[in-house]
Design a protein around this motif. Structure first.
Motif, PDB file in Angstrom:
ATOM      1  N   ALA A 155       0.834  -1.205   0.000  1.00 15.83           N
ATOM      2  CA  ALA A 155       0.000   0.000   0.000  1.00 15.83           C
ATOM      3  C   ALA A 155       0.869   1.255   0.000  1.00 15.83           C
ATOM      4  O   ALA A 155       0.539   2.245  -0.656  1.00 15.83           O
ATOM      5  N   MET A 214      -5.610   0.872  -2.893  1.00 15.44           N
ATOM      6  CA  MET A 214      -5.172   0.160  -1.685  1.00 15.44           C
ATOM      7  C   MET A 214      -5.946   0.699  -0.487  1.00 15.44           C
ATOM      8  O   MET A 214      -6.235  -0.041   0.450  1.00 15.44           O
ATOM      9  N   THR A 215      -6.250   1.994  -0.496  1.00 13.26           N
ATOM     10  CA  THR A 215      -7.137   2.539   0.530  1.00 13.26           C
ATOM     11  C   THR A 215      -8.457   2.923  -0.134  1.00 13.26           C
ATOM     12  O   THR A 215      -8.498   3.236  -1.326  1.00 13.26           O
ATOM     13  N   ARG A 237      -7.729  -4.687   5.725  1.00 15.71           N
ATOM     14  CA  ARG A 237      -6.962  -3.464   5.539  1.00 15.71           C
ATOM     15  C   ARG A 237      -7.599  -2.543   4.504  1.00 15.71           C
ATOM     16  O   ARG A 237      -8.286  -2.982   3.594  1.00 15.71           O
ATOM     17  N   GLY A 238      -7.300  -1.254   4.641  1.00 15.91           N
ATOM     18  CA  GLY A 238      -7.565  -0.288   3.578  1.00 15.91           C
ATOM     19  C   GLY A 238      -8.801   0.583   3.714  1.00 15.91           C
ATOM     20  O   GLY A 238      -8.919   1.586   3.044  1.00 15.91           O
ATOM     21  N   CYS A 253      -2.844   3.893   5.210  1.00 13.28           N
ATOM     22  CA  CYS A 253      -1.994   2.713   5.004  1.00 13.28           C
ATOM     23  C   CYS A 253      -1.813   1.899   6.279  1.00 13.28           C
ATOM     24  O   CYS A 253      -1.740   0.671   6.239  1.00 13.28           O
TER      25      CYS A 253
END
Ligand SMILES: [Cu+2]
Length: 277
Positions: A155, A214-215, A237-238, A253
């Motif tokens: 990320a 990624m986010t 995540r993200g 991140c």
């Protein structure tokens, strides 16, 4: 020999060279998340997909295997109330987060329940997939889910210590760089970033490694457990299209979250990874 796998899927992954980076942050607005303290991690090389698994990708897996997701077997999944049509029959809210509704019949092909579908959303991320579903897809594709360490390293895309995959500013030069929630959460998403709900998996410019979203957009399952504070949970995540700074500042991140491996929801997807060949 195991069963034949579509090697195309892992062949398209982006190689990420090994190295060292600062994992986590001290921006611990949610101490229970344990995203800090920042620490240096060494990491071996691996490969990761440039974008999350799309509905079209997942449809190919299901067409070949007949796989039934957890939500399909259990007959319901969590849908964000703001995405249900006004005439949708009453649904049970999740107690601590009433904007989440248990919607009978909601599943990856019917993201808002019966009557909804994937028209125009083939390139959007698959959602309503549990951790177990994500693992099944990854095995079929000849890969695996990323670890949290791999995910965060990827990320960051080479920007050590930055808050977002592109730097520290949320909207550099006033430009939106990911799909999160604008407006007043949870009642009104103004969609200033161009999207209410999911966006195509390649929307927005990629990070330094060529990886998109990624986010924001959808939470992405990681292979590992969250940790001792939430036994049994798997890490995600993200952040997602529902993250808003006022409520869930996790579109960074370093931010972490988790769910039980059988949970599915309209804002959780995943991304394929693999080791180096
Ligand atoms: Cu969030």
């Amino acid at each position: 020999m195991s069963e034949p796998v579509p090697t195309m899927a892992v062949d398209g992954l982006v190689p990420v060279p090994g190295g060292a980076f600062t994992m986590g942050s001290d921006e611990d607005r949610y101490p229970g998340d344990r995203e800090g303290p920042p620490r240096v991690r060494r990491i071996a090389g691996f490969r990761i997909a440039a974008h999350a698994v799309s509905n079209d990708d997942f449809a190919a897996f299901v067409a070949e295997t007949g796989y039934l997701t957890t939500a399909e077997r259990e007959g319901w999944s969590f849908v964000f109330a703001g995405l249900l049509p006004p005439d949708h029959p009453p649904t049970l809210p999740f107690p601590r987060a009433p904007w989440w509704r248990r919607v009978p019949g909601a599943a990856w092909r019917r993201p808002e329940g019966p009557g909804s579908g994937l028209a125009g959303r083939g390139s959007h991320p698959v959602v309503h997939v549990s951790w177990a579903d994500a693992r099944a897809y990854c095995r079929w594709a000849g890969g695996r889910l990323p670890t949290e360490t791999e995910w965060e390293y990827a990320a960051r895309g080479g920007l050590d210590g930055a808050r977002y995959p592109w730097g520290d500013e949320l909207t550099p030069h006033g430009e939106h760089r990911m799909n999160v929630f604008q407006g007043r959460f949870p009642r009104h998403d103004s969609g200033e970033d161009g999207f209410v709900g999911t966006a195509p998996v390649t929307a927005f410019p990629p990070n330094g490694l060529g990886l998109h979203n990624m986010t924001g957009n959808v939470w992405e399952w990681c292979v590992n457990r969250f940790g001792s504070t939430r036994p049994g949970h798997r890490a995600m995540r993200g952040g997602s299209y529902l993250c808003h700074g006022s409520y869930c500042w996790r579109f960074r991140c370093a931010a972490r979250s988790s769910c039980s491996p059988a949970t599915s929801a309209g804002n959780i997807g995943f991304r394929l990874a693999a080791g180096v060949t």
